[in-house]
Structure formats: C-alpha cells, structure tokens
Scaffold this active site. Sequence first.
Site, PDB file in Angstrom:
ATOM      1  N   CYS A   1       0.533  -1.129   0.075  1.00 36.86           N
ATOM      2  CA  CYS A   1      -0.135   0.039  -0.080  1.00 36.86           C
ATOM      3  C   CYS A   1       0.855   1.172  -0.157  1.00 36.86           C
ATOM      4  CB  CYS A   1      -1.043   0.180   1.297  1.00 36.86           C
ATOM      5  SG  CYS A   1      -2.084  -1.354   1.189  1.00 36.86           S
TER       6      CYS A   1
ATOM      7  N   ARG B   1       4.285  -0.263  -4.647  1.00 35.18           N
ATOM      8  CA  ARG B   1       4.027  -0.850  -3.193  1.00 35.18           C
ATOM      9  C   ARG B   1       2.638  -1.537  -3.128  1.00 35.18           C
ATOM     10  NH1 ARG B   1       7.141   2.345   0.624  1.00 35.18           N
ATOM     11  NH2 ARG B   1       5.729   1.528   2.158  1.00 35.18           N
TER      12      ARG B   1
ATOM     13  N   TRP C   1      -2.742  -2.899  -1.702  1.00 33.54           N
ATOM     14  CA  TRP C   1      -2.174  -4.397  -1.778  1.00 33.54           C
ATOM     15  C   TRP C   1      -3.053  -5.105  -0.681  1.00 33.54           C
ATOM     16  CZ3 TRP C   1      -0.186  -8.162   1.146  1.00 33.54           C
ATOM     17  CH2 TRP C   1       0.299  -9.642   0.434  1.00 33.54           C
TER      18      TRP C   1
ATOM     19  N   ASN D   1      -1.903   2.079   5.578  1.00 29.88           N
ATOM     20  CA  ASN D   1      -1.005   1.193   5.129  1.00 29.88           C
ATOM     21  C   ASN D   1      -0.816   0.284   6.268  1.00 29.88           C
ATOM     22  OD1 ASN D   1       1.103  -0.505   4.152  1.00 29.88           O
ATOM     23  ND2 ASN D   1       2.624   1.259   4.044  1.00 29.88           N
ATOM     24  N   GLY D   2      -0.981  -0.991   6.539  1.00 34.70           N
ATOM     25  CA  GLY D   2      -0.596  -1.692   7.644  1.00 34.70           C
ATOM     26  C   GLY D   2      -1.707  -2.685   8.123  1.00 34.70           C
TER      27      GLY D   2
ATOM     28  N   GLU E   1      18.504 -17.174  -7.138  1.00 36.52           N
ATOM     29  CA  GLU E   1      17.928 -15.922  -7.411  1.00 36.52           C
ATOM     30  C   GLU E   1      17.233 -15.727  -8.897  1.00 36.52           C
ATOM     31  OE1 GLU E   1      17.127 -13.327  -6.205  1.00 36.52           O
ATOM     32  OE2 GLU E   1      17.200 -11.674  -7.516  1.00 36.52           O
TER      33      GLU E   1
ATOM     34  N   LYS F   1      13.574 -15.021  -9.854  1.00 37.11           N
ATOM     35  CA  LYS F   1      13.460 -13.586 -10.907  1.00 37.11           C
ATOM     36  C   LYS F   1      12.381 -14.095 -11.982  1.00 37.11           C
ATOM     37  CE  LYS F   1      14.384 -11.039  -9.483  1.00 37.11           C
ATOM     38  NZ  LYS F   1      15.162 -10.754  -8.129  1.00 37.11           N
TER      39      LYS F   1
ATOM     40  N   GLU G   1       8.645 -15.070 -10.602  1.00 37.10           N
ATOM     41  CA  GLU G   1       7.925 -13.821 -10.193  1.00 37.10           C
ATOM     42  C   GLU G   1       7.467 -12.870 -11.303  1.00 37.10           C
ATOM     43  OE1 GLU G   1      11.525 -10.975  -8.227  1.00 37.10           O
ATOM     44  OE2 GLU G   1       9.640 -10.737  -7.250  1.00 37.10           O
TER      45      GLU G   1
ATOM     46  N   HIS H   1      18.959 -36.154  -6.653  1.00 35.31           N
ATOM     47  CA  HIS H   1      18.017 -36.633  -5.480  1.00 35.31           C
ATOM     48  C   HIS H   1      16.617 -36.276  -5.896  1.00 35.31           C
ATOM     49  CE1 HIS H   1      21.753 -38.011  -3.663  1.00 35.31           C
ATOM     50  NE2 HIS H   1      22.228 -36.836  -4.131  1.00 35.31           N
TER      51      HIS H   1
ATOM     52  N   LYS I   1       6.063  -4.288  -3.957  1.00 30.06           N
ATOM     53  CA  LYS I   1       7.588  -3.834  -3.622  1.00 30.06           C
ATOM     54  C   LYS I   1       8.040  -4.195  -2.461  1.00 30.06           C
ATOM     55  CE  LYS I   1      11.539  -3.088  -5.026  1.00 30.06           C
ATOM     56  NZ  LYS I   1      12.417  -3.977  -5.738  1.00 30.06           N
TER      57      LYS I   1
HETATM   58  O1  M6R Z   1      12.778  -5.045   0.586  1.00 30.32           O
HETATM   59  P1  M6R Z   1      13.301  -6.388   1.185  1.00 30.32           P
HETATM   60  O2  M6R Z   1      14.867  -6.680   0.466  1.00 30.32           O
HETATM   61  O3  M6R Z   1      13.683  -6.725   2.548  1.00 30.32           O
HETATM   62  O4  M6R Z   1      12.344  -7.309   0.302  1.00 30.32           O
HETATM   63  C1  M6R Z   1      12.658  -8.602   0.371  1.00 30.32           C
HETATM   64  C2  M6R Z   1      11.750  -9.528  -0.608  1.00 30.32           C
HETATM   65  O5  M6R Z   1      10.427  -9.347  -0.746  1.00 30.32           O
HETATM   66  C3  M6R Z   1      12.062  -9.100  -1.838  1.00 30.32           C
HETATM   67  O6  M6R Z   1      13.524  -9.197  -2.139  1.00 30.32           O
HETATM   68  C4  M6R Z   1      11.480 -10.168  -3.224  1.00 30.32           C
HETATM   69  O7  M6R Z   1      11.706 -11.354  -2.702  1.00 30.32           O
HETATM   70  C5  M6R Z   1      11.748  -9.370  -4.626  1.00 30.32           C
HETATM   71  N1  M6R Z   1      10.592  -9.078  -5.123  1.00 30.32           N
HETATM   72  C6  M6R Z   1      12.254 -10.343  -5.545  1.00 30.32           C
HETATM   73  O8  M6R Z   1      12.624 -10.039  -6.559  1.00 30.32           O
END
Ligand code: M6R
Length: 609
Positions: free
Chosen positions: A2, A27, A74, A100-101, A482, A486, A489, A505, A604
């Site tokens: 949010c 956000r 969100w 937000n929260g 990683e 990517k 997501e 395995h 984000k």
């Molecule tokens: O702001 P942060 O680094 O604490 O966020 C952690 C994760 O939410 C963030 O890295 C998320 O996995 C990314 N969207 C991945 O690309």
Amino acid sequence: MCGIVGCVGLEDSKNYLIGGLKVLEYRGYDSAGIAMIADDEVHVRKAVGMVAELEKMCHDFPRKGSVGIAHTRWATHGGVTQDNAHPHMDAAGNIAVVHNGIVENHNALRTLLEREGIKFKTQTDTEVIAHLVSKFYEDDLAEAVRLALREIRGTFGIAVISKKEPNVLVAARMGSPLVLGVGKDCLLLASDAAPILPYTQQAIYLNNGELLKATPQGYEFFSLDRTSITPKIEELDQQLESIELGQFPHYMLKEIYDQPTSLENTLRGRLKAEAGDVHLGGPGLSLKTIHALNRVIIVGCGTSFHAGLCAKYLFEEFLRIPCEVEYASELRYRNPIVRPKSDLAIFISQSGETADTLAALRELQRKGCRTLGIVNVVNSSIAREVDSGIYTHAGMEIGVASTKAFTAQVAALTLFALYLGRSRDFSSFVLQEMTESLAKIPTLIEDYLVDTTQIEDIAEEVRNARNLLYLGRGYQYPVALEGALKMKEISYIHAEGYPAAEMKHGPIALVDENMPVVAIATRDRTYEKVVSNMQEIKARNGKIIAVTTEGNTDIEKLAWRTIYVPHTIEPIQPLLTSIPLQLLAYYVAVKNGRNVDKPRNLAKSVTVE
Ligand code: M6R
C-alpha cells in the site's frame, strides 16, 4: 504494501495525489482511491485495478482541494473490490481515512462498534479506524485520531481528513513509513520520498508513535500521549532522474542497466583498490569486537536472503567465521540461540521495511545480539533500528523484481567481509586481489550490457516452457536460486533453483526434452563437477542453457545454448552471472505479455507478515 499520499495547500492537489500514487504504485496495485475536500464537500473516487483506472474516473474531480489523501492498495483484509479500496469513511461520510498496515484487533473493534449501531460497508480492517475517529471526534481531528489509535493494535501509516476541519490533514505512524515534504507553500505526505521529489528536497520522516497535524499555517508533531515533538528536517539526497524511466520501457530493464552506476555508488569512497584496502564508516566495530566475532547470522527474505547466501560462502571460506543464513519469517518464530558476546546478526533489506526482517531484528536485539543492517532505503525502519549499518546506495528500485538491489547487497557484503578480514585473517595478497577485482565489476557489467540480443533470442526459445530448472554449485548456487526467483515472479513460469549435484536426488525426474535447464558453470573449483551434472541432464535430453565464463568454449559441446559472462575471481563471480539471468527473466516476461514491473499478487515492500 500500500502507498499513501496526502497534501495541504497545493494549487493542483489532484495532480500530486494521482501522480504520487503512480510513483508509489510499486507498493500495491490492486485498487486505488482518492478523497479531497473542496467546496465544503468530501469528494471520493475509488477504482479496482491500477491507478490509471482511478485517473480515468477522475476527469471531473476537483483539481484543487484544501486537503486531500489517496491510496494504492495491496489487499490483506477483504477482497479486491471497489468498496474495499481506500479511502474508508465514517458512517456520516465526513471523515476519510487511508491506511497502510494491519489493524490486528479489528475483529474485536468491529464487534464493539457494531454493538453501538455502526453498519460496516467493507470487509477491511481499516474501516474500524474511520468509525473510531468519528466516535472520538468532538472538534479536534488530531485529538480524535490520537484517541482512536490508542484503541488499535497493529501497524499503521495513516492519513485522515474531515469535512468539519477542511484545512487539516492528520497522519500517524506505527510501523508503516511516512514522510512529510515541506514545500514553500505546501505540505506533502507520502509513504516514501519519491512523490515529493518534484516539489521539494526538504523532508521530515515520521517516527513510530508520532502524530502529525498539517495545515496551511504549518505542521505540528506529537507523540501518541500528546507530548509535543520538534521534528528534524532532512535534505533528500535522491535525484528526480532515479524515478524517471528515460529511454527504457520498464523500470526493471532500467534498473538492470543501472547496475554499473549503482555498483560504483556502493563501492565509492569505500573501496581503495590501489591500496588493497577498504574503509567503512558504518559498521563501527572495534578491533576487540571484530576479533571476538565467532558467528555471523544473516537474515533476509527473497532476493535479500539470496544475497546473504552468497556471503555465507565468502565469510566461511575467507574469514573462517561460521555463518548461518536464515529466512526472517522462520527465524522470528523460532527460539534462536544467541551468544551476545560473539555473534553478529546482519539484516539485509532493499526497502528496510520488510515486516518479517524487522521482526527478526527486534527478536535478536531483545536477546542482546549485536546487529548490522545492509539496507538500500535511507532512513527506513530497519536502517534506524539496527546498531550500525552499511547503506547499499543502489538508488531507488521501483520494479518489483529486485535487480540492482541484489548486486549492491552482494557488493556491500563483500566490502564488509574485506573490512572484517583486514583485521583478521586476510593476507595482503587476498585483500589486493579482491579489492582490484571488485573495482573492475561495474565496467565489466557495462561492457556486458552493450549487446543482449542473445539473451532475447534464448528468451524467445524458452518462453513457452512450463518449468525451468536452475542449477549452480558453491558461490553459484545462490545465483541459481535468484535466477529462478526472478523467472517465476515476473513470468509466472515455474522455476526451481537447486544445488547442481542435489538435482539427482529428485528434480532430475522432471528433466525431458521440453525442460530448459539453466546450468551455471563458471571456471572455478566446482567446474568439473557441474559439467558432470550437465552430462546427466544431457543424457536425459534436457535442454541446457549454460552460463559460463568467457573463453570456456568446450562447454558448447554439452549445452543447447551458451551464455558467456566475463571472468572474475570466484567469490564475486555472482555479480556477473546474475546479470544474464535477470535479463532472461525480463525478456521472457515481456514476450509473454506480463506486467514486468508490477507482477500479479506481489508488492515491492512486504510490510505484512
Ligand atoms: O525489501 P526487502 O529486500 O526486504 O524485500 C525482500 C523481498 O520481499 C524481495 O527481495 C522480493 O523477494 C523481491 N521481489 C524479489 O525480486
């Protein structure tokens, strides 16, 4: 999770509120809404979908209001509907609230308010705030908000306006960030500094438990027990260009291409390659503490967790310090064993607001552990609460998929390892080699990014795959994780990262002629082993996309496609191998028509647990 904006005293309030929401859309982006007081009325519009949908509904919305607030959501409590979009109103329709929260005790409060005759219109937790403010409202909105917040358990960044005080904007923070921009004739509220930048560089970050009353005459800050507070005005150091797309079609691509510069910024003033040395002002650890260090616990979520895993290899191999890397969400509910005299806990976060990482930080602090932050967003909650820290200086990251924040985290962790190592076990030879190699990385990435057509072509060939496997060993194992994150997501294709040998395995059962397998096989100590793992995949007709170091042409005999990256020393090779994997995910997502910067179901900054 949010985004909130609010304003007082602007000629074109609508422009700031809608424009600000667009900047904060990373956000949360399932619905949006706006409320403004003009001509003695509270004008409200809400829309399901992106901010653009709200904008379409606002052609006849007043441009100028005495005060206004807006929100991009969100969803946590209540589905994605127009009713559940913020702002939420009290029963009389006089008070509007954006939040937000999470109000944790919203069920109990709802029951209580219903017993008093209130009819709820939404399924959200936020609506209770609007009714509570109304209940406590006599003639002072700030006081009513203060009293309402005393009833609430949970987290909030809120902004509230009321028709009865058309020149007053009230905001408060407990856990969810808020910043007030102080312009010449206006006051601008936002969840982060980005919307404010075009208007002013002067800002005040709200602290937890602070309440703000903003009017055309100025601002006042109070604590929730009504003690007056003198806030600190700070000069924003972000540049407007950092939030502008420029020539790029998406923020993610821009941020991938930002990496030569963002890494320069991470290293600037810290890395002294000619002297084979590192200077870090942030950690502030005494020689005694550095020598007493016997364990490092690294904590993060998602991409930040992966950056932590890269550092584990480095810390254990070169510093000979045991290093545990933990998901924040798991650590916070365990009863972790802490040895305050010899442990150091490192918290990695781009946003500095991730709820689980923040909670894990508090948990380890409660147990007396020394804490260090590796954080990108200056003044964020984690940055403020750690004992000391290193800012990554990657610049603002807007794309939901983390790219430049990841490489900046890996670089900052490497700097920190060098900082510790120079006072512990590192030989001058190791220091010299590592500092020199690190210094070359930005240029190597810049050169690599000149031509990425090969990755685009490979993306075309794998865009219809239903599954992908990413394999790596040693320092490249976190890169495989990683790369897979990517891909899933932003493209919504199932992708799994695995240690290359562990694949035998279980996951090898997935391999067939339709299964692209990204194998990271750089020339390092595990190279021969990874090649054997690739043989195993080829024997089962898997399509291998090899990511290897330049000159390693032998691998073409095994691979279906080969991606070459520049060679560097093993511990920092992840800074280079991660780049084509970011690009591969990006191009697959674009070719499949995905919303690259705002993938579905994500936001984000994850400020709920
Ligand atoms: O702001 P942060 O680094 O604490 O966020 C952690 C994760 O939410 C963030 O890295 C998320 O996995 C990314 N969207 C991945 O690309």
